[in-house]
Write a protein that holds these residues in place. Structure first.
Motif, PDB file in Angstrom:
ATOM      1  N   UNK A   1       0.860  -1.176   0.000  1.00 18.98           N
ATOM      2  CA  UNK A   1       0.000   0.000   0.000  1.00 18.98           C
ATOM      3  C   UNK A   1       0.902   1.234   0.000  1.00 18.98           C
ATOM      4  N   UNK A   2       0.672   2.099  -0.999  1.00 20.59           N
ATOM      5  CA  UNK A   2       1.469   3.318  -1.156  1.00 20.59           C
ATOM      6  C   UNK A   2       0.623   4.528  -0.788  1.00 20.59           C
ATOM      7  N   UNK A   3       1.302   5.600  -0.397  1.00 21.53           N
ATOM      8  CA  UNK A   3       0.635   6.779   0.145  1.00 21.53           C
ATOM      9  C   UNK A   3       1.115   8.049  -0.540  1.00 21.53           C
ATOM     10  N   UNK A   4       0.293   9.068  -0.471  1.00 23.26           N
ATOM     11  CA  UNK A   4       0.718  10.414  -0.797  1.00 23.26           C
ATOM     12  C   UNK A   4       0.293  11.278   0.381  1.00 23.26           C
ATOM     13  N   UNK A   5       0.415  12.567   0.240  1.00 25.52           N
ATOM     14  CA  UNK A   5       0.129  13.456   1.374  1.00 25.52           C
ATOM     15  C   UNK A   5      -1.332  13.445   1.800  1.00 25.52           C
TER      16      UNK A   5
END
Length: 191
Positions: free
Chosen positions: A120-124
């Protein structure tokens, strides 16, 4: 003086132990995501994503608008899925986890829960994408055999609910579920 030093050492130890136990925010976010999936809580699931939902499965990459994802979410929710995080860890930039998923459809087609390795990848603003990078437990041959039996049997015996396989809407999910129910009912009567 020794008392002050002792108190400072105890306070520092307590503070350092407490900070080590602090879970990264991203781990909490992923756990909240899985909990919302288990509760079929679309509002919470969708609030955890930025503006679109990216789901990547091995080489297949899909991006859904929130409305498109709602249709898929409704379809999946028909089968009452449950997700269990078997392993989870923060990997400096993403969360990696091993997840077991079971539902009426999966138990019919695969005859046991599917277990995947996911990142699972994230951004702000939240979750950027959920990527299935490996199927740990998935019996492709059994899945295809059971699916073909169901599709053929439904087409021959219940054309009123035929065509469910590629209809990933609420209506398609309800037809798929009904096909499984009718197939299992006749199979139970015959045995």
């Amino acid at each position: 003086m020794q008392k002050i030093i002792l108190i400072l050492v105890v306070v520092l130890l307590a503070f350092s132990c407490g900070s080590k136990k602090q879970e990264p925010a991203e781990l909490k976010l992923v756990k909240k995501y899985i909990q919302a999936l288990n509760q079929s809580d679309y509002s919470t699931v969708i609030s955890l994503f930025k503006d679109s939902v990216r789901m990547n499965e091995l080489v297949y990459k899909s991006t859904f608008s929130k409305q498109q994802y709602y249709s898929l979410f409704q379809w999946d929710s028909v089968f009452k899925p449950t997700y269990t995080i078997e392993e989870i860890q923060w990997m400096d930039g993403y969360v990696e986890m091993k997840v077991a998923k079971k539902c009426e459809r999966i138990l019919f087609l695969n005859e046991e829960p599917i277990v995947t390795k996911e990142q699972v990848y994230f951004d702000e603003k939240g979750i950027k994408s959920v990527d299935i990078i490996e199927y740990i437990i998935f019996n492709d041959e059994l899945w295809n055999t059971n699916r073909e039996k169901l599709v053929t049997w439904t087409a021959n015996n219940h054309p009123d609910i035929d065509g469910f396989l590629y209809d990933q809407s609420l209506e398609g999910g309800l037809k798929f579920k009904e096909a499984i129910y009718r197939f299992q009912k006749i199979d139970t009567v015959q045995n």
